[in-house]
Design an enzyme around this catalytic site. Structure first.
Site, mmCIF file in Angstrom:
data_model
loop_
_atom_site.group_PDB
_atom_site.id
_atom_site.type_symbol
_atom_site.label_atom_id
_atom_site.label_comp_id
_atom_site.label_asym_id
_atom_site.label_seq_id
_atom_site.Cartn_x
_atom_site.Cartn_y
_atom_site.Cartn_z
ATOM 1 N N LYS A 258 60.675 19.277 15.864
ATOM 2 C CA LYS A 258 61.222 20.251 14.830
ATOM 3 C C LYS A 258 61.504 21.427 15.441
ATOM 4 O O LYS A 258 60.750 22.346 15.973
ATOM 5 C CB LYS A 258 59.996 20.588 13.873
ATOM 6 C CG LYS A 258 60.535 21.551 12.797
ATOM 7 C CD LYS A 258 59.446 22.114 12.095
ATOM 8 C CE LYS A 258 58.959 23.347 12.658
ATOM 9 N NZ LYS A 258 60.012 24.343 12.757
ATOM 10 N N GLU B 252 51.627 25.611 24.454
ATOM 11 C CA GLU B 252 52.282 26.715 25.463
ATOM 12 C C GLU B 252 52.401 27.918 24.389
ATOM 13 O O GLU B 252 53.276 27.849 23.649
ATOM 14 C CB GLU B 252 53.402 26.251 26.067
ATOM 15 C CG GLU B 252 53.574 27.417 27.517
ATOM 16 C CD GLU B 252 54.584 28.438 27.054
ATOM 17 O OE1 GLU B 252 54.135 29.547 27.201
ATOM 18 O OE2 GLU B 252 55.714 28.172 27.042
ATOM 19 N N CYS C 137 57.477 34.661 26.401
ATOM 20 C CA CYS C 137 55.983 34.509 26.152
ATOM 21 C C CYS C 137 55.495 34.964 27.481
ATOM 22 O O CYS C 137 54.297 35.519 27.666
ATOM 23 C CB CYS C 137 55.568 33.140 26.009
ATOM 24 S SG CYS C 137 56.293 31.915 27.054
ATOM 25 N N GLU D 280 50.439 40.726 21.839
ATOM 26 C CA GLU D 280 51.756 40.348 22.284
ATOM 27 C C GLU D 280 52.925 40.911 21.159
ATOM 28 O O GLU D 280 52.793 40.654 19.954
ATOM 29 C CB GLU D 280 52.019 38.697 22.088
ATOM 30 C CG GLU D 280 53.401 38.324 22.586
ATOM 31 C CD GLU D 280 53.434 36.619 22.657
ATOM 32 O OE1 GLU D 280 53.861 36.475 23.703
ATOM 33 O OE2 GLU D 280 52.864 36.187 21.944
#
Length: 502
Positions: free
Chosen positions: A195, A271, A305, A402
């Site tokens: 997906k 991850e 990331c 983040e």
């Protein structure tokens, strides 16, 4: 805009001219099909805020159909029924096709994601084909061990494919992240239900045409664009899917873990997010450290990331570094992803634009000094000026959370022990960078930072042979390298009696 089963986009830019045709339907069991509930979504060009095309989006029914096709393929004409050498040949062929279509795919990535065409062509696509070839090389080397036990018994292990692997990938590196999971999974003999993000499915849909051309059997790879709370949730909840490989936010990673636990206890590898520190000591090559730190936070619009968003600079060079870093950031070209000189494109969506701007506002409200940027760039598209904060304290949101945007927090430190403590003061543990000419210090600091990847005197430079993955709330499991193969095999112990009597 109207829905068409295939769509052709005509590019007429300074760096690429030509038409690229891509399918807009779901790819299930080797065919392009409409979703069960006829769902569609309009894709937006983040550089202009205008619609690109209308594509199909699947939901739980489509994920289940894809999983059934993948299960049938695994049992009938994949898995242990296909030698590793044959799987290797197909992966090599797919790599060749990616290389042959580099310009077209790079153009789709720049259009759909907002990253620069140059970055997509020079970085993302070479990584994509190299990963395919790397795991093509592993496909006939998935081996167990013969283990000495007793003279009356033989023992050995087999590394067998898990079965159907669900793959969920984000929007910042749509194709390369997909391939980092698809390639080792296929090399090990698994089948795929993938997906891609509903924001950036174009390169994945284009890949489907190459998968068919390469000759992969029907049902081995299935790709279903869809929303996270429907199609993504269905991947986690499916009783047919045996394992999920996910890259994305820590919040969504928790949901994947929960869905896996509540369904069939499927294996997971995650991850997740990061808040990576860049640590620059007095003895570092300051000009090189500035260049790498600029790349570390502003590469790909800050939408990565492992972004080095927390920059710690030792007091002896702090002022000099800050001046050079600010001047370099000020010179970065922000604008059209298809312009030859552009370094930074737009954020992916209005939602992400507003999120980043919210963090910038938070930094100002909490008392950080806005040294550079902090505003929208231009009047069209989701562009944000490269932004630099100083005078940041450890508990500020811009230091702890983040941001996933072009926002750097620069902080001064005095001693090695102090900066290690500050660097580890986070729930994340994805990556770090250390800049120093002292190899003993480099090894010492890299060893003491709680992160899955440590770069010394550079950053954001993956190597196919080395694993990528996080500590703490940055995930579980690894991508890349031999270690990634562990995500996609079950280890079976076989005991053979050659003399034991009862």
């Amino acid at each position: 805009m109207a829905f068409e089963s295939t769509y052709t986009y005509q590019f007429d830019t300074a760096v690429y001219k030509g038409a690229v045709t891509f399918p807009t339907q779901l790819f299930i069991n080797g065919e392009f099909v409409n979703p069960v509930n006829k769902g569609t979504i309009d894709l937006i060009n983040p550089a202009t805020c205008k619609a690109i095309a209308r594509i199909s989006v699947g939901d739980c029914e489509d994920i289940e159909l894809a999983a059934q096709a993948a299960r049938a393929a695994f049992k009938e004409h994949w898995g242990l029924k296909v030698p590793g050498a044959a799987r290797s040949k197909l992966l090599h062929k797919l790599a060749d096709l990616v290389d042959a279509n580099t310009d077209q795919i790079a153009a789709l990535e720049a259009l759909n994601v907002g990253k620069t065409f140059h970055a997509a062509k020079a970085q993302d696509l070479p990584i994509t084909s190299s990963v395919l070839r790397y795991y093509a090389g592993w496909a006939d080397k998935i081996q167990g061990k013969s283990i000495q036990t007793t003279p009356d018994k033989i023992g050995f292990t087999r590394h067998e494919p898990i079965g159907v692997v669900g793959v969920i990938v984000p929007w910042n590196f749509p194709l390369s992240t997909l391939i980092m999971k698809l390639a080792p999974a296929l090399a090990c003999g698994n089948t795929i239900v993938a997906k891609p993000s509903e924001f950036t499915p174009l390169s994945a849909l284009f890949l489907c045409t190459l998968i068919r051309e390469a000759g992969f059997p029907r049902g081995v790879v299935n790709i279903v664009p869809g929303y996270g709370d429907t199609a993504g949730q269905a991947v986690g909840e499916s009783m047919i899917i045996d394992k999920v490989a996910f890259t994305g936010s820590t919040l969504t990673g928790r949901k994947i873990m929960e869905a896996a636990a509540k369904s069939n206890l499927k294996k997971i590898s995650l991850e997740l997010g990061g808040k990576s520190p860049s640590i620059i000591f007095d003895d570092a090559d300051i000009d090189q450290a500035v260049k790498w730190a600029i790349n570390g936070i502003f590469m790909n619009q800050g939408e990565l990331c492992v972004a080095g968003s927390r920059i710690y600079v030792q007091a002896g060079i702090y002022d000099d570094f800050l001046q050079k870093f600010t001047e370099s950031a000020q010179c970065l070209s922000v604008g059209d992803p298809f312009s030859p000189g552009t370094f930074q494109g737009p954020q992916i969506s209005e939602r992400q634009f507003e999120r980043v701007m919210g963090y910038i506002k938070s930094g100002q409200e909490e008392g950080a000094t806005l040294r550079l940027g902090g505003e929208r760039h231009g009047t069209e598209g989701y562009f944000i000026q490269p932004t630099v904060f100083t005078e940041c304290t450890p508990n500020m949101k811009i230091v702890q959370e983040e941001i996933f945007g072009p926002v750097a927090a620069i902080m001064k430190f005095s001693a090695e022990e102090e900066v290690i403590e500050q660097a580890n003061n986070t729930t994340y543990g994805l990556a770090c960078s250390v800049y120093t000419k002292d190899i003993n210090r480099a090894m010492r600091v890299a060893s003491n930072i709680e992160a899955g990847t440590a770069w010394v005197n550079f950053t954001n430079w993956p190597d196919l042979g080395l694993p990528v993955g996080g500590f703490k709330q940055s995930g579980a499991g690894k991508d890349l390298g031999e270690d990634a193969l562990e995500n996609y095999t079950n280890i079976k112990a076989v005991h053979i009696n050659i003399g034991i009597k009862i």
